[in-house]
Design an enzyme around this catalytic site. Sequence first.
Site, PDB file in Angstrom:
ATOM      1  N   ASP A 150       0.845  -1.193   0.000  1.00 44.47           N
ATOM      2  CA  ASP A 150       0.000   0.000   0.000  1.00 44.47           C
ATOM      3  C   ASP A 150       0.885   1.249   0.000  1.00 44.47           C
ATOM      4  O   ASP A 150       2.040   1.199   0.417  1.00 44.47           O
ATOM      5  CB  ASP A 150      -0.861   0.051   1.272  1.00 44.47           C
ATOM      6  CG  ASP A 150      -1.948  -1.020   1.304  1.00 44.47           C
ATOM      7  OD1 ASP A 150      -2.177  -1.681   0.280  1.00 44.47           O
ATOM      8  OD2 ASP A 150      -2.571  -1.183   2.373  1.00 44.47           O
ATOM      9  N   ARG A 200      -0.356  -0.751  -8.639  1.00 39.40           N
ATOM     10  CA  ARG A 200      -1.793  -0.540  -8.363  1.00 39.40           C
ATOM     11  C   ARG A 200      -1.993   0.970  -8.394  1.00 39.40           C
ATOM     12  O   ARG A 200      -1.421   1.686  -7.568  1.00 39.40           O
ATOM     13  CB  ARG A 200      -2.168  -1.085  -6.989  1.00 39.40           C
ATOM     14  CG  ARG A 200      -3.586  -0.697  -6.569  1.00 39.40           C
ATOM     15  CD  ARG A 200      -3.790  -0.710  -5.055  1.00 39.40           C
ATOM     16  NE  ARG A 200      -3.443  -1.966  -4.449  1.00 39.40           N
ATOM     17  CZ  ARG A 200      -3.164  -2.110  -3.145  1.00 39.40           C
ATOM     18  NH1 ARG A 200      -3.198  -1.066  -2.324  1.00 39.40           N
ATOM     19  NH2 ARG A 200      -2.833  -3.277  -2.657  1.00 39.40           N
TER      20      ARG A 200
HETATM   21  P1  FDA Z   1     -14.149   8.236  -6.324  1.00 38.77           P
HETATM   22  O1  FDA Z   1     -13.781   8.611  -4.938  1.00 38.77           O
HETATM   23  O2  FDA Z   1     -14.379   9.317  -7.322  1.00 38.77           O
HETATM   24  O3  FDA Z   1     -15.407   7.278  -6.253  1.00 38.77           O
HETATM   25  C1  FDA Z   1     -16.105   6.806  -7.394  1.00 38.77           C
HETATM   26  C2  FDA Z   1     -17.416   6.205  -6.916  1.00 38.77           C
HETATM   27  O4  FDA Z   1     -17.164   5.067  -6.093  1.00 38.77           O
HETATM   28  C3  FDA Z   1     -18.226   7.146  -6.014  1.00 38.77           C
HETATM   29  O5  FDA Z   1     -19.075   7.984  -6.755  1.00 38.77           O
HETATM   30  C4  FDA Z   1     -18.998   6.165  -5.149  1.00 38.77           C
HETATM   31  O6  FDA Z   1     -20.141   5.676  -5.846  1.00 38.77           O
HETATM   32  C5  FDA Z   1     -18.015   5.043  -4.968  1.00 38.77           C
HETATM   33  N1  FDA Z   1     -17.194   5.194  -3.747  1.00 38.77           N
HETATM   34  C6  FDA Z   1     -15.873   5.453  -3.681  1.00 38.77           C
HETATM   35  N2  FDA Z   1     -15.435   5.452  -2.408  1.00 38.77           N
HETATM   36  C7  FDA Z   1     -16.516   5.205  -1.641  1.00 38.77           C
HETATM   37  C8  FDA Z   1     -16.735   5.071  -0.244  1.00 38.77           C
HETATM   38  N3  FDA Z   1     -15.722   5.195   0.634  1.00 38.77           N
HETATM   39  N4  FDA Z   1     -17.979   4.810   0.207  1.00 38.77           N
HETATM   40  C9  FDA Z   1     -19.025   4.666  -0.662  1.00 38.77           C
HETATM   41  N5  FDA Z   1     -18.880   4.767  -2.005  1.00 38.77           N
HETATM   42  C10 FDA Z   1     -17.659   5.038  -2.495  1.00 38.77           C
HETATM   43  N6  FDA Z   1      -5.322   4.854  -1.325  1.00 38.77           N
HETATM   44  C11 FDA Z   1      -4.073   5.153  -0.911  1.00 38.77           C
HETATM   45  O7  FDA Z   1      -3.768   6.311  -0.661  1.00 38.77           O
HETATM   46  N7  FDA Z   1      -3.150   4.147  -0.770  1.00 38.77           N
HETATM   47  C12 FDA Z   1      -3.420   2.845  -1.070  1.00 38.77           C
HETATM   48  O8  FDA Z   1      -2.559   1.972  -0.951  1.00 38.77           O
HETATM   49  C13 FDA Z   1      -4.734   2.533  -1.505  1.00 38.77           C
HETATM   50  N8  FDA Z   1      -5.094   1.245  -1.803  1.00 38.77           N
HETATM   51  C14 FDA Z   1      -6.310   1.001  -2.393  1.00 38.77           C
HETATM   52  C15 FDA Z   1      -6.612  -0.282  -2.853  1.00 38.77           C
HETATM   53  C16 FDA Z   1      -7.773  -0.511  -3.559  1.00 38.77           C
HETATM   54  C17 FDA Z   1      -8.075  -1.892  -4.067  1.00 38.77           C
HETATM   55  C18 FDA Z   1      -8.690   0.562  -3.799  1.00 38.77           C
HETATM   56  C19 FDA Z   1      -9.946   0.363  -4.596  1.00 38.77           C
HETATM   57  C20 FDA Z   1      -8.415   1.812  -3.304  1.00 38.77           C
HETATM   58  C21 FDA Z   1      -7.248   2.049  -2.587  1.00 38.77           C
HETATM   59  N9  FDA Z   1      -6.965   3.315  -2.079  1.00 38.77           N
HETATM   60  C22 FDA Z   1      -5.684   3.579  -1.628  1.00 38.77           C
HETATM   61  C23 FDA Z   1      -8.044   4.337  -1.958  1.00 38.77           C
HETATM   62  C24 FDA Z   1      -8.068   5.301  -3.142  1.00 38.77           C
HETATM   63  O9  FDA Z   1      -6.955   6.163  -3.074  1.00 38.77           O
HETATM   64  C25 FDA Z   1      -9.348   6.139  -3.161  1.00 38.77           C
HETATM   65  O10 FDA Z   1      -9.389   6.928  -2.008  1.00 38.77           O
HETATM   66  C26 FDA Z   1     -10.643   5.337  -3.242  1.00 38.77           C
HETATM   67  O11 FDA Z   1     -10.508   4.258  -4.102  1.00 38.77           O
HETATM   68  C27 FDA Z   1     -11.810   6.207  -3.762  1.00 38.77           C
HETATM   69  O12 FDA Z   1     -11.509   6.682  -5.041  1.00 38.77           O
HETATM   70  P2  FDA Z   1     -12.176   6.126  -6.405  1.00 38.77           P
HETATM   71  O13 FDA Z   1     -11.081   5.975  -7.385  1.00 38.77           O
HETATM   72  O14 FDA Z   1     -12.981   4.925  -6.144  1.00 38.77           O
HETATM   73  O15 FDA Z   1     -13.034   7.315  -6.964  1.00 38.77           O
END
Ligand code: FDA
Length: 323
Positions: A150, A200
């Site tokens: 991570d 990732r």
């Molecule tokens: P965005 O935040 O724009 O969300 C898109 C859509 O997804 C939203 O409209 C909603 O519908 C849904 N959604 C997203 N998050 C949600 C929530 N918490 N609750 C409800 N609905 C939600 N970060 C980091 O700094 N270091 C790391 O090592 C990791 N590792 C990691 C692993 C994996 C497998 C994932 C999926 C994510 C991470 N992250 C992370 C977190 C990442 O940085 C980010 O904060 C989240 O994935 C939310 O961003 P999205 O890209 O999903 O887009």
Amino acid sequence: MAAAAAYDDDPNPTAKGDAHLISRSLLWVAEKPRVQRMVVHGPLTQRVVKRFVAGNHLEDAIASIQELNGIPVGGILDLLGEGVVDPAGASAAAESYLASLKRMDETRVDSTVSVKLTQLGLSFDKEQCLRHLRGLAAEARSIGKTLEIDMEQSQYVADTVEVYRRLRSDFEDVRLAIQAYLRRTLSDLERLRDLKPKIRLVKGAYAEPEHLAFQKKREIDAQYRFLIDWLFENGTDPAIASHDEKLLSHAREAARRTGAGDRGFEVQMLYGVRRELQEKLAHQDLRVRVYVPFGSAWYPYLMRRIAERPANLGFFLRALAQG
Ligand code: FDA
């Protein structure tokens, strides 16, 4: 319950305008011990924890991964915990991870394992952290599993990238999380280009200042798209870790353009977020993995999940009001 409704499959875009500011403020407030006490003991908390965390025990995580494997979606096992401050704590985390790998082997689950380097001592002893990491990578390899790293707050990024580079000389398969919101990310990737890094790609989940990180959703998404293209050109088996369907479409398009195809990358999502989308993409024959956290040290993880989505703030405010 208003807060619970926010976690259901919800395709609406997240942060716009001031929403990012609210999220940053929430992460800042969440670090106050008094706030932590109120949330941890708040009446609404356990229901919300359950939504994002598989349970307190390894067996809870294994059961969740087995269920995901039936869809079929792979797991990314994560033992909650970060910011360990002494060697004994780092060794205990490494031991727990070794036990997790053993259990993954016994149960034959399809899962990788993901670690935070501050859990293994990065903040006070980089060499010890690397030794733990090597031990885990070797154990994972011996049972046919892979390790993921991570990415944490910006002060750990340089060391994390360096540790990844050193580990990669012996363990090609290790995957590193890279945050699109950081201004430094492209130069980190350029320095790793010779390794054809296995990355990732995430947006980034911490409250970072403007001089280090893009703040606006529009800017972060543009950077994310740019980095998707970079990874399909220069990386190995990219993992697109996002619930944002526009970005996932961009990745599929890049995969088509570069000849990687739909099976040439992984989609990664979080336990409890967009579950229907996880299933839908798996049924479209994409390779999907879900990050499955377990353990009792869930507070900072939960706060990041709440801060990500302004609609989740209702829970937080009610917990504070009733605390
Ligand atoms: P965005 O935040 O724009 O969300 C898109 C859509 O997804 C939203 O409209 C909603 O519908 C849904 N959604 C997203 N998050 C949600 C929530 N918490 N609750 C409800 N609905 C939600 N970060 C980091 O700094 N270091 C790391 O090592 C990791 N590792 C990691 C692993 C994996 C497998 C994932 C999926 C994510 C991470 N992250 C992370 C977190 C990442 O940085 C980010 O904060 C989240 O994935 C939310 O961003 P999205 O890209 O999903 O887009």
